[in-house]
Motif scaffolding. Structure first.
Motif, PDB file in Angstrom:
ATOM      1  N   GLN A   6     -10.541  53.672  39.292  1.00  0.00           N
ATOM      2  CA  GLN A   6      -9.085  53.583  39.380  1.00  0.00           C
ATOM      3  C   GLN A   6      -8.686  52.506  40.370  1.00  0.00           C
ATOM      4  OE1 GLN A   6      -6.756  54.896  37.577  1.00  0.00           O
ATOM      5  NE2 GLN A   6      -5.002  54.270  38.773  1.00  0.00           N
ATOM      6  N   GLY A   7      -9.329  52.497  41.516  1.00  0.00           N
ATOM      7  CA  GLY A   7      -8.994  51.519  42.528  1.00  0.00           C
ATOM      8  C   GLY A   7      -9.561  50.148  42.241  1.00  0.00           C
ATOM      9  N   ALA A   8     -10.551  50.061  41.358  1.00  0.00           N
ATOM     10  CA  ALA A   8     -11.237  48.809  41.131  1.00  0.00           C
ATOM     11  C   ALA A   8     -10.643  47.998  39.982  1.00  0.00           C
ATOM     12  CB  ALA A   8     -12.715  49.082  40.841  1.00  0.00           C
ATOM     13  N   GLN A   9      -9.861  48.597  39.121  1.00  0.00           N
ATOM     14  CA  GLN A   9      -9.328  47.864  37.982  1.00  0.00           C
ATOM     15  C   GLN A   9      -8.249  46.905  38.431  1.00  0.00           C
ATOM     16  OE1 GLN A   9      -8.079  50.521  34.911  1.00  0.00           O
ATOM     17  NE2 GLN A   9     -10.137  50.892  34.226  1.00  0.00           N
ATOM     18  N   SER A  10      -8.376  45.668  37.996  1.00  0.00           N
ATOM     19  CA  SER A  10      -7.381  44.664  38.328  1.00  0.00           C
ATOM     20  C   SER A  10      -6.105  44.933  37.537  1.00  0.00           C
ATOM     21  CB  SER A  10      -7.928  43.282  37.988  1.00  0.00           C
ATOM     22  OG  SER A  10      -6.943  42.305  38.212  1.00  0.00           O
ATOM     23  N   LEU A  11      -4.985  44.949  38.249  1.00  0.00           N
ATOM     24  CA  LEU A  11      -3.684  45.148  37.609  1.00  0.00           C
ATOM     25  C   LEU A  11      -3.048  43.822  37.244  1.00  0.00           C
ATOM     26  CD1 LEU A  11      -2.292  47.777  40.118  1.00  0.00           C
ATOM     27  CD2 LEU A  11      -3.204  48.228  37.845  1.00  0.00           C
ATOM     28  N   ALA A  12      -3.239  42.840  38.110  1.00  0.00           N
ATOM     29  CA  ALA A  12      -2.630  41.528  37.933  1.00  0.00           C
ATOM     30  C   ALA A  12      -3.350  40.546  38.845  1.00  0.00           C
ATOM     31  CB  ALA A  12      -1.144  41.587  38.303  1.00  0.00           C
ATOM     32  N   THR A  13      -3.058  39.280  38.647  1.00  0.00           N
ATOM     33  CA  THR A  13      -3.547  38.275  39.572  1.00  0.00           C
ATOM     34  C   THR A  13      -2.401  37.894  40.489  1.00  0.00           C
ATOM     35  OG1 THR A  13      -2.958  36.360  38.215  1.00  0.00           O
ATOM     36  CG2 THR A  13      -5.136  37.359  37.828  1.00  0.00           C
ATOM     37  N   THR A  14      -2.732  37.295  41.606  1.00  0.00           N
ATOM     38  CA  THR A  14      -1.688  36.886  42.541  1.00  0.00           C
ATOM     39  C   THR A  14      -0.742  35.876  41.894  1.00  0.00           C
ATOM     40  OG1 THR A  14      -3.204  35.251  43.483  1.00  0.00           O
ATOM     41  CG2 THR A  14      -3.052  37.390  44.601  1.00  0.00           C
ATOM     42  N   ALA A  15      -1.241  35.077  40.972  1.00  0.00           N
ATOM     43  CA  ALA A  15      -0.400  34.096  40.280  1.00  0.00           C
ATOM     44  C   ALA A  15       0.597  34.759  39.327  1.00  0.00           C
ATOM     45  CB  ALA A  15      -1.278  33.113  39.512  1.00  0.00           C
ATOM     46  N   ASP A  16       0.326  36.018  38.914  1.00  0.00           N
ATOM     47  CA  ASP A  16       1.231  36.736  38.006  1.00  0.00           C
ATOM     48  C   ASP A  16       2.502  37.212  38.707  1.00  0.00           C
ATOM     49  OD1 ASP A  16      -0.617  36.548  35.915  1.00  0.00           O
ATOM     50  OD2 ASP A  16      -1.502  38.511  36.357  1.00  0.00           O
ATOM     51  N   ILE A  17       2.481  37.290  40.026  1.00  0.00           N
ATOM     52  CA  ILE A  17       3.592  37.872  40.792  1.00  0.00           C
ATOM     53  C   ILE A  17       4.351  36.748  41.489  1.00  0.00           C
ATOM     54  CG2 ILE A  17       4.252  39.608  42.487  1.00  0.00           C
ATOM     55  CD1 ILE A  17       2.611  40.700  40.060  1.00  0.00           C
ATOM     56  N   PRO A  18       5.585  36.457  41.071  1.00  0.00           N
ATOM     57  CA  PRO A  18       6.315  35.334  41.669  1.00  0.00           C
ATOM     58  C   PRO A  18       6.764  35.625  43.104  1.00  0.00           C
ATOM     59  CG  PRO A  18       7.705  36.512  40.097  1.00  0.00           C
ATOM     60  CD  PRO A  18       6.336  37.114  39.996  1.00  0.00           C
ATOM     61  N   VAL A  19       6.773  34.587  43.931  1.00  0.00           N
ATOM     62  CA  VAL A  19       7.276  34.710  45.298  1.00  0.00           C
ATOM     63  C   VAL A  19       8.776  35.029  45.219  1.00  0.00           C
ATOM     64  CG1 VAL A  19       7.673  33.500  47.482  1.00  0.00           C
ATOM     65  CG2 VAL A  19       5.558  33.108  46.209  1.00  0.00           C
ATOM     66  N   GLY A  20       9.204  36.030  45.975  1.00  0.00           N
ATOM     67  CA  GLY A  20      10.602  36.450  45.951  1.00  0.00           C
ATOM     68  C   GLY A  20      10.938  37.313  44.746  1.00  0.00           C
ATOM     69  N   GLY A  21       9.922  37.754  44.026  1.00  0.00           N
ATOM     70  CA  GLY A  21      10.126  38.566  42.829  1.00  0.00           C
ATOM     71  C   GLY A  21       9.024  39.592  42.689  1.00  0.00           C
ATOM     72  N   GLY A  22       8.732  39.946  41.454  1.00  0.00           N
ATOM     73  CA  GLY A  22       7.696  40.934  41.205  1.00  0.00           C
ATOM     74  C   GLY A  22       7.525  41.202  39.737  1.00  0.00           C
ATOM     75  N   GLY A  30      -9.487  38.483  46.681  1.00  0.00           N
ATOM     76  CA  GLY A  30      -9.453  37.155  46.072  1.00  0.00           C
ATOM     77  C   GLY A  30      -8.074  36.958  45.451  1.00  0.00           C
ATOM     78  N   ASP A  31      -8.051  36.735  44.145  1.00  0.00           N
ATOM     79  CA  ASP A  31      -6.755  36.595  43.460  1.00  0.00           C
ATOM     80  C   ASP A  31      -6.437  37.812  42.588  1.00  0.00           C
ATOM     81  OD1 ASP A  31      -8.546  36.241  41.377  1.00  0.00           O
ATOM     82  OD2 ASP A  31      -7.495  34.517  40.525  1.00  0.00           O
ATOM     83  N   GLN A  32      -7.201  38.894  42.751  1.00  0.00           N
ATOM     84  CA  GLN A  32      -7.002  40.104  41.948  1.00  0.00           C
ATOM     85  C   GLN A  32      -6.257  41.172  42.747  1.00  0.00           C
ATOM     86  OE1 GLN A  32      -8.095  40.339  38.586  1.00  0.00           O
ATOM     87  NE2 GLN A  32      -8.376  38.153  39.009  1.00  0.00           N
ATOM     88  N   ILE A  33      -5.255  41.785  42.098  1.00  0.00           N
ATOM     89  CA  ILE A  33      -4.483  42.865  42.722  1.00  0.00           C
ATOM     90  C   ILE A  33      -4.848  44.164  42.016  1.00  0.00           C
ATOM     91  CG2 ILE A  33      -2.204  43.742  43.276  1.00  0.00           C
ATOM     92  CD1 ILE A  33      -1.183  40.830  42.989  1.00  0.00           C
ATOM     93  N   SER A  34      -5.178  45.191  42.794  1.00  0.00           N
ATOM     94  CA  SER A  34      -5.533  46.487  42.214  1.00  0.00           C
ATOM     95  C   SER A  34      -4.953  47.595  43.086  1.00  0.00           C
ATOM     96  CB  SER A  34      -7.054  46.635  42.119  1.00  0.00           C
ATOM     97  OG  SER A  34      -7.656  46.524  43.386  1.00  0.00           O
ATOM     98  N   LEU A  35      -4.963  48.809  42.554  1.00  0.00           N
ATOM     99  CA  LEU A  35      -4.559  49.957  43.355  1.00  0.00           C
ATOM    100  C   LEU A  35      -5.617  50.201  44.416  1.00  0.00           C
ATOM    101  CD1 LEU A  35      -3.242  52.367  40.575  1.00  0.00           C
ATOM    102  CD2 LEU A  35      -1.881  51.158  42.280  1.00  0.00           C
ATOM    103  N   ALA A  36      -5.202  50.536  45.619  1.00  0.00           N
ATOM    104  CA  ALA A  36      -6.144  50.771  46.714  1.00  0.00           C
ATOM    105  C   ALA A  36      -6.742  52.162  46.611  1.00  0.00           C
ATOM    106  CB  ALA A  36      -5.441  50.601  48.049  1.00  0.00           C
TER     107      ALA A  36
END
Length: 161
Positions: free
Chosen positions: A65-81, A155-161
């Motif tokens: 659950q914690g290891a699955q990548s949800l998005a990359t950092t490039a997928d999330i815009p600065v000032g947004g989400g 790295g560039d991967q975002i996942s649930l902690a």
């Protein structure tokens, strides 16, 4: 007599009723065949037909659950989400390099939030707006903030902690 007309009497049924029953039994057999006690489909290929989910988890079944990548950092815009409703999280990037996670369920009447725009996480059910920085209420009728969700960036991967 048409297939839709019901016959009366013991042991009588229409062709449509018979075919419906046979179809249901066939579907049950097919669904039962999809399962496997040993977890191996025999082909080594995924049986779901869906896309592969990127994962950094271990092959022995660690914290998936914690290891699955949800998005990359490039997928999330600065000032947004981005609202990831199926994964149960909203990920925001209030300032460059700072990522936050929140519940995707509005605290007003439990509607799912729908988007992140203009610096807020928005629920279009009743127009509540929440801060991308801390989940606090920016516009009601909601009175409680969105609960935070723990996320981690590797790295560039975002996942649930």
């Amino acid at each position: 007599m048409s297939d839709d007309q019901a016959l009366t009497g013991p042991g009588t049924q229409t062709r449509r009723t018979l075919l419906t029953g046979v179809g249901a039994v066939g579907a049950a057999v097919v669904l039962a065949a999809c399962g496997s006690d040993d977890g191996d489909s025999g082909s080594g290929a995924p049986t779901s037909g869906g896309p592969a989910v990127p994962s950094t988890g271990d092959a022995a079944g660690g914290d998936r659950q914690g290891a699955q990548s949800l998005a990359t950092t490039a997928d999330i815009p600065v000032g947004g989400g981005k609202v990831l409703a199926a994964q149960g999280v909203v990920i925001t990037q209030p300032v460059a390099g700072q990522f936050k996670g929140f519940s995707p369920i509005c605290t007003h009447q439990n509607c799912p939030v729908t988007n992140v725009d203009g610096g807020t996480i928005n629920c279009t059910c009743h127009n509540s707006k929440f801060s991308i920085e801390d989940g606090s209420v920016k516009a009601g009728p909601a009175t409680k903030p969105l609960p935070p969700k723990d996320i981690k960036v590797t790295g560039d991967q975002i996942s649930l902690a």
